[in-house]
Design a protein around this motif. Structure first.
Motif, PDB file in Angstrom:
ATOM      1  N   TYR A   9       3.577   7.803  -6.916  1.00 30.46           N
ATOM      2  CA  TYR A   9       4.073   8.067  -8.261  1.00 30.46           C
ATOM      3  C   TYR A   9       2.908   8.211  -9.229  1.00 30.46           C
ATOM      4  O   TYR A   9       1.795   7.814  -8.945  1.00 30.46           O
ATOM      5  CB  TYR A   9       4.970   6.913  -8.725  1.00 30.46           C
ATOM      6  N   LEU A  10       3.227   8.780 -10.417  1.00 31.43           N
ATOM      7  CA  LEU A  10       2.205   8.882 -11.450  1.00 31.43           C
ATOM      8  C   LEU A  10       2.829   8.561 -12.785  1.00 31.43           C
ATOM      9  O   LEU A  10       3.860   9.097 -13.118  1.00 31.43           O
ATOM     10  CB  LEU A  10       1.609  10.285 -11.488  1.00 31.43           C
ATOM     11  N   PRO A  11       2.175   7.756 -13.619  1.00 32.94           N
ATOM     12  CA  PRO A  11       1.089   6.877 -13.176  1.00 32.94           C
ATOM     13  C   PRO A  11       1.659   5.591 -12.596  1.00 32.94           C
ATOM     14  O   PRO A  11       2.631   5.045 -13.105  1.00 32.94           O
ATOM     15  CB  PRO A  11       0.324   6.614 -14.463  1.00 32.94           C
ATOM     16  N   GLY A  12       1.081   5.087 -11.536  1.00 30.64           N
ATOM     17  CA  GLY A  12       1.563   3.878 -10.895  1.00 30.64           C
ATOM     18  C   GLY A  12       0.821   2.636 -11.334  1.00 30.64           C
ATOM     19  O   GLY A  12       1.246   1.527 -11.044  1.00 30.64           O
ATOM     20  N   ARG A  13      -0.309   2.793 -11.984  1.00 29.13           N
ATOM     21  CA  ARG A  13      -1.087   1.667 -12.517  1.00 29.13           C
ATOM     22  C   ARG A  13      -1.552   2.021 -13.928  1.00 29.13           C
ATOM     23  O   ARG A  13      -2.026   3.135 -14.169  1.00 29.13           O
ATOM     24  CB  ARG A  13      -2.310   1.380 -11.644  1.00 29.13           C
ATOM     25  N   LEU A  14      -1.434   1.050 -14.821  1.00 35.67           N
ATOM     26  CA  LEU A  14      -1.778   1.268 -16.220  1.00 35.67           C
ATOM     27  C   LEU A  14      -2.801   0.247 -16.676  1.00 35.67           C
ATOM     28  O   LEU A  14      -2.972  -0.799 -16.047  1.00 35.67           O
ATOM     29  CB  LEU A  14      -0.530   1.140 -17.099  1.00 35.67           C
ATOM     30  N   ASN A  43      -5.068  -3.662 -15.012  1.00 36.33           N
ATOM     31  CA  ASN A  43      -4.520  -3.087 -13.781  1.00 36.33           C
ATOM     32  C   ASN A  43      -3.056  -3.511 -13.648  1.00 36.33           C
ATOM     33  O   ASN A  43      -2.737  -4.451 -12.945  1.00 36.33           O
ATOM     34  CB  ASN A  43      -5.343  -3.557 -12.571  1.00 36.33           C
ATOM     35  N   ILE A  44      -2.181  -2.793 -14.346  1.00 37.25           N
ATOM     36  CA  ILE A  44      -0.768  -3.169 -14.395  1.00 37.25           C
ATOM     37  C   ILE A  44       0.041  -2.341 -13.395  1.00 37.25           C
ATOM     38  O   ILE A  44       0.185  -1.121 -13.553  1.00 37.25           O
ATOM     39  CB  ILE A  44      -0.179  -2.950 -15.799  1.00 37.25           C
ATOM     40  N   PRO A  45       0.607  -2.972 -12.375  1.00 42.27           N
ATOM     41  CA  PRO A  45       1.483  -2.262 -11.444  1.00 42.27           C
ATOM     42  C   PRO A  45       2.930  -2.307 -11.939  1.00 42.27           C
ATOM     43  O   PRO A  45       3.248  -3.051 -12.881  1.00 42.27           O
ATOM     44  CB  PRO A  45       1.326  -3.076 -10.155  1.00 42.27           C
ATOM     45  N   PRO A  46       3.806  -1.526 -11.350  1.00 41.29           N
ATOM     46  CA  PRO A  46       5.223  -1.594 -11.706  1.00 41.29           C
ATOM     47  C   PRO A  46       5.775  -3.011 -11.560  1.00 41.29           C
ATOM     48  O   PRO A  46       5.288  -3.799 -10.751  1.00 41.29           O
ATOM     49  CB  PRO A  46       5.880  -0.646 -10.698  1.00 41.29           C
ATOM     50  N   MET A  77      15.362   1.117  -9.334  1.00 40.81           N
ATOM     51  CA  MET A  77      14.333   1.158 -10.368  1.00 40.81           C
ATOM     52  C   MET A  77      13.507   2.448 -10.308  1.00 40.81           C
ATOM     53  O   MET A  77      13.158   2.931  -9.243  1.00 40.81           O
ATOM     54  CB  MET A  77      13.399  -0.046 -10.223  1.00 40.81           C
ATOM     55  N   ASN A  78      13.215   3.012 -11.473  1.00 41.48           N
ATOM     56  CA  ASN A  78      12.359   4.191 -11.596  1.00 41.48           C
ATOM     57  C   ASN A  78      11.230   3.887 -12.572  1.00 41.48           C
ATOM     58  O   ASN A  78      11.480   3.386 -13.673  1.00 41.48           O
ATOM     59  CB  ASN A  78      13.144   5.382 -12.130  1.00 41.48           C
ATOM     60  N   ILE A  79       9.989   4.206 -12.196  1.00 38.75           N
ATOM     61  CA  ILE A  79       8.887   3.977 -13.130  1.00 38.75           C
ATOM     62  C   ILE A  79       8.612   5.202 -13.987  1.00 38.75           C
ATOM     63  O   ILE A  79       7.946   5.097 -15.012  1.00 38.75           O
ATOM     64  CB  ILE A  79       7.593   3.516 -12.419  1.00 38.75           C
ATOM     65  N   ASN A  80       9.135   6.366 -13.579  1.00 38.76           N
ATOM     66  CA  ASN A  80       9.031   7.526 -14.449  1.00 38.76           C
ATOM     67  C   ASN A  80      10.228   8.444 -14.287  1.00 38.76           C
ATOM     68  O   ASN A  80      11.006   8.330 -13.348  1.00 38.76           O
ATOM     69  CB  ASN A  80       7.701   8.283 -14.257  1.00 38.76           C
ATOM     70  N   ALA A  81      10.385   9.332 -15.267  1.00 40.88           N
ATOM     71  CA  ALA A  81      11.467  10.310 -15.277  1.00 40.88           C
ATOM     72  C   ALA A  81      10.863  11.674 -15.549  1.00 40.88           C
ATOM     73  O   ALA A  81       9.961  11.819 -16.381  1.00 40.88           O
ATOM     74  CB  ALA A  81      12.484   9.956 -16.364  1.00 40.88           C
ATOM     75  N   ARG A  82      11.350  12.686 -14.870  1.00 41.19           N
ATOM     76  CA  ARG A  82      10.824  14.046 -15.025  1.00 41.19           C
ATOM     77  C   ARG A  82      11.360  14.677 -16.303  1.00 41.19           C
ATOM     78  O   ARG A  82      12.570  14.687 -16.555  1.00 41.19           O
ATOM     79  CB  ARG A  82      11.205  14.908 -13.820  1.00 41.19           C
ATOM     80  N   ILE A 103       5.071   4.058 -25.317  1.00 37.26           N
ATOM     81  CA  ILE A 103       4.333   3.074 -24.522  1.00 37.26           C
ATOM     82  C   ILE A 103       2.842   3.330 -24.721  1.00 37.26           C
ATOM     83  O   ILE A 103       2.309   4.336 -24.234  1.00 37.26           O
ATOM     84  CB  ILE A 103       4.714   3.179 -23.036  1.00 37.26           C
ATOM     85  N   PRO A 104       2.155   2.461 -25.460  1.00 32.35           N
ATOM     86  CA  PRO A 104       0.719   2.669 -25.682  1.00 32.35           C
ATOM     87  C   PRO A 104      -0.098   2.140 -24.502  1.00 32.35           C
ATOM     88  O   PRO A 104       0.115   1.015 -24.037  1.00 32.35           O
ATOM     89  CB  PRO A 104       0.443   1.840 -26.937  1.00 32.35           C
ATOM     90  N   ILE A 105      -0.996   2.948 -24.003  1.00 35.23           N
ATOM     91  CA  ILE A 105      -1.894   2.497 -22.936  1.00 35.23           C
ATOM     92  C   ILE A 105      -3.306   2.944 -23.278  1.00 35.23           C
ATOM     93  O   ILE A 105      -3.499   3.928 -23.999  1.00 35.23           O
ATOM     94  CB  ILE A 105      -1.486   3.043 -21.549  1.00 35.23           C
ATOM     95  N   ASN A 106      -4.288   2.215 -22.789  1.00 32.92           N
ATOM     96  CA  ASN A 106      -5.678   2.644 -22.964  1.00 32.92           C
ATOM     97  C   ASN A 106      -6.077   3.628 -21.872  1.00 32.92           C
ATOM     98  O   ASN A 106      -7.096   4.318 -21.992  1.00 32.92           O
ATOM     99  CB  ASN A 106      -6.615   1.446 -22.959  1.00 32.92           C
ATOM    100  N   GLY A 107      -5.283   3.684 -20.821  1.00 28.37           N
ATOM    101  CA  GLY A 107      -5.531   4.629 -19.746  1.00 28.37           C
ATOM    102  C   GLY A 107      -4.677   4.315 -18.539  1.00 28.37           C
ATOM    103  O   GLY A 107      -3.947   3.320 -18.517  1.00 28.37           O
ATOM    104  N   PHE A 108      -4.750   5.184 -17.533  1.00 34.93           N
ATOM    105  CA  PHE A 108      -4.008   4.956 -16.293  1.00 34.93           C
ATOM    106  C   PHE A 108      -4.866   5.388 -15.109  1.00 34.93           C
ATOM    107  O   PHE A 108      -5.904   6.032 -15.256  1.00 34.93           O
ATOM    108  CB  PHE A 108      -2.666   5.690 -16.299  1.00 34.93           C
ATOM    109  N   PHE A 109      -4.421   4.992 -13.931  1.00 37.39           N
ATOM    110  CA  PHE A 109      -5.164   5.274 -12.700  1.00 37.39           C
ATOM    111  C   PHE A 109      -4.422   6.300 -11.852  1.00 37.39           C
ATOM    112  O   PHE A 109      -3.205   6.326 -11.811  1.00 37.39           O
ATOM    113  CB  PHE A 109      -5.353   3.997 -11.876  1.00 37.39           C
ATOM    114  N   GLU A 110      -5.209   7.132 -11.191  1.00 31.55           N
ATOM    115  CA  GLU A 110      -4.648   8.024 -10.184  1.00 31.55           C
ATOM    116  C   GLU A 110      -5.639   8.152  -9.045  1.00 31.55           C
ATOM    117  O   GLU A 110      -6.830   7.870  -9.206  1.00 31.55           O
ATOM    118  CB  GLU A 110      -4.322   9.389 -10.801  1.00 31.55           C
ATOM    119  N   TRP A 111      -5.119   8.549  -7.880  1.00 31.36           N
ATOM    120  CA  TRP A 111      -5.932   8.572  -6.668  1.00 31.36           C
ATOM    121  C   TRP A 111      -6.099   9.982  -6.124  1.00 31.36           C
ATOM    122  O   TRP A 111      -5.130  10.733  -6.010  1.00 31.36           O
ATOM    123  CB  TRP A 111      -5.302   7.694  -5.596  1.00 31.36           C
ATOM    124  N   GLU A 112      -7.327  10.317  -5.795  1.00 33.76           N
ATOM    125  CA  GLU A 112      -7.625  11.577  -5.120  1.00 33.76           C
ATOM    126  C   GLU A 112      -7.612  11.324  -3.616  1.00 33.76           C
ATOM    127  O   GLU A 112      -8.276  10.400  -3.138  1.00 33.76           O
ATOM    128  CB  GLU A 112      -9.000  12.095  -5.545  1.00 33.76           C
TER     129      GLU A 112
END
Length: 237
Positions: A9-14, A43-46, A77-82, A103-112
């Protein structure tokens, strides 16, 4: 509760460790600040709490993972909606009409993912210290806590060119001038118009430590730039 790998999922960590700028920008929209001093999280997970400004004026911690009030259990549970289908899906439709949030965040993580190896990146705004993510919310009765909780989902769209190199989706980022429209407009045509891809030139992304993969690891080093990732480092996914 058994859940899927959130790396799908994206983003899965905030990350949200400083909300001062955001609160200053929305001070006239907050009628009840239930957070006061933020709890720094890198490092906030769902399923964990995330700061959220509801369209009723409450600024509070909400459950990262949306559950409609009528859900029988947390399996739905859904962490995001399209953004493309949010106004059609029964799960999200009513909240999209009446219960929107920021939802204010300073950033999020994604994986290559390359050759079965996953390299984590931190994604942030280049010009300001937060991203204001469009979201929806609802209240769900949590049997374990024996109380109602506010649950939220982030809204996503196609990724911009920069982020698209590592993932095909990204969150909807709101401009400050659109905060009131998103929270209060009764026109779905108007809110739909905010579903725009955030420009590549406004985002910065860089490699970070593999420790981000550890759900319980929550240190400032999560967001610090690393130049090289050791080959063969293990991840949790």
């Amino acid at each position: 509760m058994k859940i899927k790998s959130w790396s799908n999922y994206l983003p899965g960590r905030l990350a949200i460790f400083d909300d001062k700028s955001f609160k200053n920008d929305v001070k006239e929209l907050i009628s009840n600040d239930m957070i006061r001093i933020i709890n720094k999280k890198y490092n906030i997970p769902p399923t964990l709490p995330i700061p959220t400004l509801l369209n009723n004026g409450n600024y509070l911690y909400a459950h990262f993972g949306y559950l409609p009030s009528w859900a029988k259990d947390k399996k739905s549970m859904n962490i995001n909606a399209r953004s493309e289908s949010i106004f059609e899906k029964v799960t999200f439709r009513e909240s999209y009409k009446y219960r929107r949030c920021i939802i204010p965040i300073n950033g999020f993580f994604e994986w290559e993912i390359e050759d079965k190896e996953k390299t984590p990146y931190f994604v942030k705004d280049k010009e300001q210290d937060y991203l204001a993510i469009a979201g929806i919310w609802d209240e769900y009765f949590d049997n374990e806590l024996n109380m109602n909780i506010v649950t939220v989902a982030l809204i996503t769209c196609d990724a911009n060119e920069k982020l698209g190199k590592i993932h095909h989706r990204m969150p909807i980022v709101l401009e400050k001038k659109d905060f009131k429209i998103w929270l209060y407009s009764e026109s779905l045509k108007e809110t739909n118009s905010l579903f725009k891809v955030y420009p590549s030139e406004k985002l910065e992304l860089y490699k970070v430590t593999q420790d981000v993969n550890k759900v319980l690891f929550d240190e400032k080093s999560c967001i610090e730039r690393v130049e090289k990732i050791k080959k063969g480092q293990q991840t949790l996914f």
